[in-house]
Design an enzyme around this catalytic site. Sequence first.
Site, PDB file in Angstrom:
ATOM      1  NE  ARG A  29     -10.339 -49.020  23.578  1.00 30.46           N
ATOM      2  CZ  ARG A  29     -11.068 -48.444  22.646  1.00 30.46           C
ATOM      3  NH1 ARG A  29     -12.290 -47.995  22.945  1.00 30.46           N
ATOM      4  NH2 ARG A  29     -10.630 -48.328  21.407  1.00 30.46           N
ATOM      5  CG  ASP A  30     -13.406 -50.739  20.239  1.00 25.50           C
ATOM      6  OD1 ASP A  30     -14.458 -50.287  20.705  1.00 25.50           O
ATOM      7  OD2 ASP A  30     -13.002 -50.463  19.096  1.00 25.50           O
ATOM      8  CG  HIS A 222     -10.241 -49.406  15.124  1.00 26.12           C
ATOM      9  ND1 HIS A 222      -9.771 -49.801  16.357  1.00 26.12           N
ATOM     10  CD2 HIS A 222     -11.579 -49.275  15.270  1.00 26.12           C
ATOM     11  CE1 HIS A 222     -10.802 -49.901  17.207  1.00 26.12           C
ATOM     12  NE2 HIS A 222     -11.904 -49.599  16.567  1.00 26.12           N
ATOM     13  CG  HIS A 224     -16.262 -51.165  14.819  1.00 27.48           C
ATOM     14  ND1 HIS A 224     -16.716 -51.665  16.012  1.00 27.48           N
ATOM     15  CD2 HIS A 224     -15.214 -50.377  15.116  1.00 27.48           C
ATOM     16  CE1 HIS A 224     -15.977 -51.178  16.998  1.00 27.48           C
ATOM     17  NE2 HIS A 224     -15.057 -50.387  16.490  1.00 27.48           N
ATOM     18  CB  CYS A 255     -24.415 -51.994  24.025  1.00 28.27           C
ATOM     19  SG  CYS A 255     -25.437 -52.537  25.409  1.00 28.27           S
ATOM     20  CG  ASN A 264     -13.246 -53.669  17.329  1.00 31.03           C
ATOM     21  OD1 ASN A 264     -13.776 -53.730  18.429  1.00 31.03           O
ATOM     22  ND2 ASN A 264     -12.613 -52.618  16.904  1.00 31.03           N
TER      23      ASN A 264
HETATM   24  N1  COA Z   1      -9.708 -40.839  34.861  1.00 27.58           N
HETATM   25  C1  COA Z   1     -10.438 -40.836  35.973  1.00 27.58           C
HETATM   26  N2  COA Z   1     -11.429 -39.952  36.227  1.00 27.58           N
HETATM   27  C2  COA Z   1     -11.688 -39.047  35.277  1.00 27.58           C
HETATM   28  C3  COA Z   1     -10.966 -39.015  34.074  1.00 27.58           C
HETATM   29  C4  COA Z   1      -9.945 -39.951  33.871  1.00 27.58           C
HETATM   30  N3  COA Z   1      -9.224 -39.989  32.752  1.00 27.58           N
HETATM   31  N4  COA Z   1     -11.455 -38.005  33.322  1.00 27.58           N
HETATM   32  C5  COA Z   1     -12.450 -37.445  34.011  1.00 27.58           C
HETATM   33  N5  COA Z   1     -12.581 -38.057  35.206  1.00 27.58           N
HETATM   34  C6  COA Z   1     -13.554 -37.781  36.247  1.00 27.58           C
HETATM   35  C7  COA Z   1     -13.720 -36.324  36.535  1.00 27.58           C
HETATM   36  O1  COA Z   1     -12.744 -35.907  37.449  1.00 27.58           O
HETATM   37  C8  COA Z   1     -15.121 -36.295  37.138  1.00 27.58           C
HETATM   38  O2  COA Z   1     -15.064 -36.752  38.454  1.00 27.58           O
HETATM   39  P1  COA Z   1     -16.003 -36.115  39.589  1.00 27.58           P
HETATM   40  O3  COA Z   1     -17.419 -36.211  39.081  1.00 27.58           O
HETATM   41  O4  COA Z   1     -15.769 -37.019  40.772  1.00 27.58           O
HETATM   42  O5  COA Z   1     -15.534 -34.740  39.760  1.00 27.58           O
HETATM   43  C9  COA Z   1     -15.842 -37.360  36.353  1.00 27.58           C
HETATM   44  O6  COA Z   1     -14.840 -38.193  35.809  1.00 27.58           O
HETATM   45  C10 COA Z   1     -16.746 -36.868  35.264  1.00 27.58           C
HETATM   46  O7  COA Z   1     -16.073 -36.048  34.418  1.00 27.58           O
HETATM   47  P2  COA Z   1     -16.866 -35.501  33.148  1.00 27.58           P
HETATM   48  O8  COA Z   1     -18.044 -34.752  33.587  1.00 27.58           O
HETATM   49  O9  COA Z   1     -17.126 -36.612  32.200  1.00 27.58           O
HETATM   50  O10 COA Z   1     -15.949 -34.479  32.438  1.00 27.58           O
HETATM   51  P3  COA Z   1     -14.453 -34.590  32.037  1.00 27.58           P
HETATM   52  O11 COA Z   1     -14.260 -33.512  31.048  1.00 27.58           O
HETATM   53  O12 COA Z   1     -13.615 -34.558  33.253  1.00 27.58           O
HETATM   54  O13 COA Z   1     -14.254 -36.019  31.277  1.00 27.58           O
HETATM   55  C11 COA Z   1     -14.211 -37.563  29.459  1.00 27.58           C
HETATM   56  C12 COA Z   1     -14.598 -36.167  29.933  1.00 27.58           C
HETATM   57  C13 COA Z   1     -14.481 -37.658  27.976  1.00 27.58           C
HETATM   58  C14 COA Z   1     -12.726 -37.791  29.731  1.00 27.58           C
HETATM   59  C15 COA Z   1     -15.017 -38.604  30.238  1.00 27.58           C
HETATM   60  O14 COA Z   1     -16.381 -38.371  30.060  1.00 27.58           O
HETATM   61  C16 COA Z   1     -14.705 -40.013  29.783  1.00 27.58           C
HETATM   62  O15 COA Z   1     -13.739 -40.602  30.235  1.00 27.58           O
HETATM   63  N6  COA Z   1     -15.546 -40.590  28.875  1.00 27.58           N
HETATM   64  C17 COA Z   1     -15.334 -41.893  28.293  1.00 27.58           C
HETATM   65  C18 COA Z   1     -15.004 -41.765  26.835  1.00 27.58           C
HETATM   66  C19 COA Z   1     -14.808 -43.139  26.225  1.00 27.58           C
HETATM   67  O16 COA Z   1     -14.201 -44.016  26.773  1.00 27.58           O
HETATM   68  N7  COA Z   1     -15.351 -43.326  25.026  1.00 27.58           N
HETATM   69  C20 COA Z   1     -15.240 -44.570  24.343  1.00 27.58           C
HETATM   70  C21 COA Z   1     -13.926 -44.741  23.664  1.00 27.58           C
HETATM   71  S1  COA Z   1     -13.669 -43.648  22.331  1.00 27.58           S
HETATM   72 ZN    ZN Z   2     -13.715 -49.161  17.675  1.00 29.52          ZN
END
Ligand code: COA
Ligand code: ZN
Length: 322
Positions: A29-30, A222, A224, A255, A264
Site C-alpha cells: 500500500r504505502d 510508522h 519513513h 515517488c 518506509n
Molecule cells: N472509493 C472510490 N471512489 C471514491 C472514493 C472511494 N473511497 N472516495 C471518493 N471517490 C470518488 C468520488 O465519488 C468521485 O467520483 P466522481 O468524480 O466519479 O464523482 C471521485 O472519487 C473524486 O472525489 P474527490 O473529488 O476526490 O472528493 P471526495 O471527497 O469524494 O474524496 C478523498 C476525497 C480524499 C477520499 C479522495 O481524494 C482520495 O481517495 N484520495 C486519496 C488519498 C490517499 O490515498 N492518500 C494517501 C494515503 S494517506
Molecule cells: Zn507512510
Amino acid sequence: MSAWTGAGRRIAGRRIAGRRIHIQEVGLRDGLQAECRFVPTADKIALADLLSGAGLAKLEVSSFVSPKAVPVLADAADVFAGIARAPGVVYSALVPNVRGAERAVAAGVGEMNLVMSASESHNLSNLRMTRAQSFAGLADVAALARRHGIAVNVSLSCSFGCPMEGDVPQQDVMDWCARFVDELGVQGITLCDTTGMAYPTQVHALTEAVRARWPGIELTLHFHNTRGMGLANVLAAIDAGADRFDASLGGIGGCPYAPGATGNVCTEEVVHALQLMGYDTGVDLARLLQAAVRLQDLVGHDVPSQIVKAGRRLDLHPRPAA
Ligand code: COA
Ligand code: ZN
C-alpha cells in the site's frame, strides 16, 4: 546465538531475548502507491502470498480510496479476492471514507485502517478536509466497521512533524488519540512519521506517553527513512515500550520523481537488525529477501534496501586463494 544475544541481555534495563516485536508489511500500500508503474494485479497477489508465508503479523494489502486519486491501487477489490488468507495474519486496507468502507466490507478486509493527519495543513492538502471534518467522517466509518464486526485502526499522519507547519505539539497528538480511543472506542492507533521528521528522543517521549495513558490499545509506529533516522527511531520506540512497527519490503515508497521523498523503514533491514539483537519477530528473513528481490522486477528499479545490496551480516564471502 552469539554471546551478544544471550538470554540475560538487556538495554536500558529492558529484557531483549525472545521479546516479541510484531512487523506489519505496508509495501503493497504505502510503497506501491508512490510507484509510478502499475504493478499487475496477479503480481500483487503473488507478492502478498509470499509475504503471508514469511511470518509477518499484518499486511496492509491495498487502499479503497478514489481510483482517480491513486490509480495504481485501483485494483484493491481484485487483490483481496485473489489472495490466500493465512491463519494468524491480519489483512488490512486503508479506508478514507464511507464509500471506501463499503467497498472494503464487500472485499472482506480483516481490518480498516483509517487516516487523518495530526496537522491541519497536511490534512487539508492530503484529504481536502479540516481535521474536524475528517473526524466526523471517520466516526461514521468506524460505526460502519463495528456493525460488520471489522477491526479499526487509526493512522495519525504527521504525528512527529508537518512539512508545512513544522513541529506538531505532543499534546495535539494525544488529544486526537483521545478522541479516537476514548470517544469512538478504537482499539488500534498508528503514530505515523509521514515525512521522516521524527527523531529518537522525541519518539521515545511520545511512545512512552501514549503507552502509559492507553496501555490496552494496539499501538503501531510508522516511520519513513527520509533523513536516515528510521532504524534509530524503531529502537527508541522499542525502548519506550512499543512492540509493533510498519515497514515496507525493500524500503520502497516515495515517488522516484519527487526530490527528497523516501520510503518506509525497510522490512528486511528492521527484521535483520532486531533478530541480531535477540528480539523475536516471527519473520523468516530468507523468505522476506526472496520477496524483496522479486519486488525489484515488479517496480522496475533497484530498491533502497541495504540488505538486498550487501547481504546479511553473516553471508560470508570466499577467502582469496592462498
Ligand atoms: N472509493 C472510490 N471512489 C471514491 C472514493 C472511494 N473511497 N472516495 C471518493 N471517490 C470518488 C468520488 O465519488 C468521485 O467520483 P466522481 O468524480 O466519479 O464523482 C471521485 O472519487 C473524486 O472525489 P474527490 O473529488 O476526490 O472528493 P471526495 O471527497 O469524494 O474524496 C478523498 C476525497 C480524499 C477520499 C479522495 O481524494 C482520495 O481517495 N484520495 C486519496 C488519498 C490517499 O490515498 N492518500 C494517501 C494515503 S494517506
Ligand atoms: Zn507512510
